[in-house]
Enzyme design. Structure first.
Site, mmCIF file in Angstrom:
data_model
loop_
_atom_site.group_PDB
_atom_site.id
_atom_site.type_symbol
_atom_site.label_atom_id
_atom_site.label_comp_id
_atom_site.label_asym_id
_atom_site.label_seq_id
_atom_site.Cartn_x
_atom_site.Cartn_y
_atom_site.Cartn_z
ATOM 1 N N ALA A 250 0.849 -1.194 0.000
ATOM 2 C CA ALA A 250 0.000 0.000 0.000
ATOM 3 C C ALA A 250 0.878 1.235 0.000
ATOM 4 C CB ALA A 250 -0.909 -0.011 1.221
ATOM 5 N N LYS A 251 0.207 2.360 -0.163
ATOM 6 C CA LYS A 251 0.891 3.635 -0.285
ATOM 7 C C LYS A 251 1.921 3.865 0.826
ATOM 8 C CE LYS A 251 -1.696 7.016 -2.378
ATOM 9 N NZ LYS A 251 -2.924 7.768 -2.248
#
Ligand code: GLU
Length: 476
Positions: A250-251
């Site tokens: 994820a980011k």
């Protein structure tokens, strides 16, 4: 063989989706006449991001992936965008109601909220209580003409539903755990559960390969297949691409989008190669594969269940390997967007072979060769003086080097190397220490392309000027 990838246009392309797309691509290209289909899944209209379809196209084309049918390619099974298929979903949902496999539900939002609150208070799982399931069909059909409603699937109360997943093996769910899911919403949009099954069936998808996140939804899809009386195509749920902490990438782990890697200077060849190996292993030590080689080698039964960790160092390694496999001309072409337009391309062409061995990303090239294009350097005192040397000794060594280089003809890497070797011997310095000081003086950096060739490229005048400027700084 007809396989598909079905991104939702909710942002730019995540590399996890690219990996799934790659596996579908390998599958399609392995079979004679196999087709790869792009379907845009935009039924969740609240999550749409403008430009997302363009970015899906750009990202996958950049990776070298081509497909046969899709919104812009056309094909015999369109439309390929779910929001353009609403009448298809509506007719199919209505058919299920007629057949008694689904029913109209008129429950209001308020009633559903109350119902859930009650279930929570009693410590029960929140799920639809089937309030509308037993309304007589004629009455429900009449009410549906004027009252807001959804269509829900009639899920059997007992029994199980199962799939033999190509990666996960036999997976079984008790029907007790599944609620009467909504198939068609009150605004006439399908839920994902309905749309995916109808589309995969009507588009004659022969194998469904998708992320493991979808495994928990699979029983719902299986029930929809069953309600229509359709065969379920083989499914494979593919392991997630994980961050270093073992959670889905994820980011917060750093870059996750194809375009981010592109701007950071990764080659599509390296991305493809590395991504393919996350979740798949050829069963040998080999690890460098082109897209075509992957098509030849990849097998669904070699896909592992465990998610693979995304590892930037390994990606850098693959990128370096692929950079070195490019011809100098090709590398030059790929570097072009990463270098300022005003830099003389003839000089760039000369320096590229020098940095090819050391580059991990295309973006790194700029800093490595900037010294050649700068008018003057900001010298950094701390890197000019080698460890265990004094500033005044360094001034002397640099000054001797300046003298040795001044009358050197031709000003070639080889001659420069000899001259600097001789200075080091004379001055009682190691060549290593002397080249540390000289590199800092002529390039302003601790690392860079091979030094002697760099000095030759820089040219005698500029090299001498920088050596002198460094001495002045140290003497000041
Ligand atoms: N639209 C889904 C996604 O973006 C794809 C699910 C599927 O392939 O069935 O994750």
């Amino acid at each position: 063989m007809r396989v598909r990838f079905a991104p939702s246009p909710t942002g730019s392309l995540h590399i996890g989706s690219v990996r799934t797309t790659l596996y579908n691509y390998f599958m399609a290209r392995q079979g004679e006449g196999g087709k790869l289909i792009l379907r845009i899944e935009d039924t969740d209209q609240d999550r749409l991001v403008p430009g997302a379809i363009d970015s899906i196209y750009d990202g996958l084309h950049w990776m070298g992936i081509r497909w046969d049918e899709g919104p812009r390619e056309g094909g015999g099974y369109g439309p390929y965008v779910q929001s353009e298929r609403l009448p298809i979903y509506q007719e199919h949902a209505a058919r299920l109601v007629t057949d008694g496999a689904a029913y109209f539900c008129f429950c209001t939002k308020e009633r559903l909220e109350q119902m859930r609150a009650g279930q929570r208070a009693r410590g029960e799982i929140t799920r639809y209580d089937r309030h509308c399931r037993n309304i007589p069909a004629a009455e429900a059909a009449a009410r549906a003409k004027s009252e807001a409603h959804v269509i829900r699937l009639t899920v059997p109360e007992d029994g199980t539903i199962a799939i033999d997943d190509l990666v996960y093996g036999h997976v079984e769910w008790p029907l007790r755990s599944i609620e009467d899911q909504v198939l068609l919403k009150s605004d006439g949009f399908p839920t994902y559960q309905l749309a995916v099954v109808i589309d995969d069936h009507l588009m004659e998808i022969s194998h469904v390969f998708r992320g493991e996140d979808w495994l928990p939804s699979t029983p719902k899809h299986l029930l929809v297949y069953r309600a229509f009386g359709w065969d379920v195509p083989p499914h494979a749920h593919l392991p997630n691409v994980l961050g270093p902490d073992g959670k889905k990438l994820a980011k917060r782990h750093g870059a996750t989008k194809v375009e981010e890697f592109r701007t950071e200077g990764y080659l599509p060849e390296a991305m493809t190669n590395y991504l393919a190996l996350i979740g798949w292993s050829p069963g040998t030590e080999e690890e460098i594969f082109s897209l075509d080689e992957l098509v030849q080698r990849w097998r669904i039964d070699q896909v592992q269940r465990a998610g693979g960790k995304w590892d930037r160092d390994r990606l850098n390694y693959f990128n370096g390997v692929w950079i070195r496999r490019l011809s100098d001309d090709e590398l030059l072409r790929r570097l072009d967007p990463f270098l300022p337009a005003e830099w003389d391309r003839a000089l760039v062409q000369q320096v590229v072979p020098l940095i090819k061995e050391r580059m991990r990303t295309l973006a790194e090239a700029k800093d490595l060769v900037a010294f050649l294009f700068a008018d003057t350097l900001d010298h950094d005192r701390s890197i000019l003086v080698p460890k265990k040397k004094e500033a005044h000794e360094t001034v002397t060594a640099l000054s001797r080097s300046t003298v040795a280089l001044r009358f050197l003809e031709p000003f070639s890497a080889e001659r420069i190397e000899q001259a600097i070797g001789a200075v080091a011997a004379d001055a009682g310095w190691s060549v290593r220490d002397l080249t540390i000081a000289i590199r800092a003086a002529v390039t302003g950096r601790k690392i860079g392309p091979p030094l002697y060739a760099s000095i030759a490229l820089l040219g005698k005048d500029r090299a001498l000027e920088r050596l002198e400027a460094a001495q002045e700084l140290l003497a000041a």
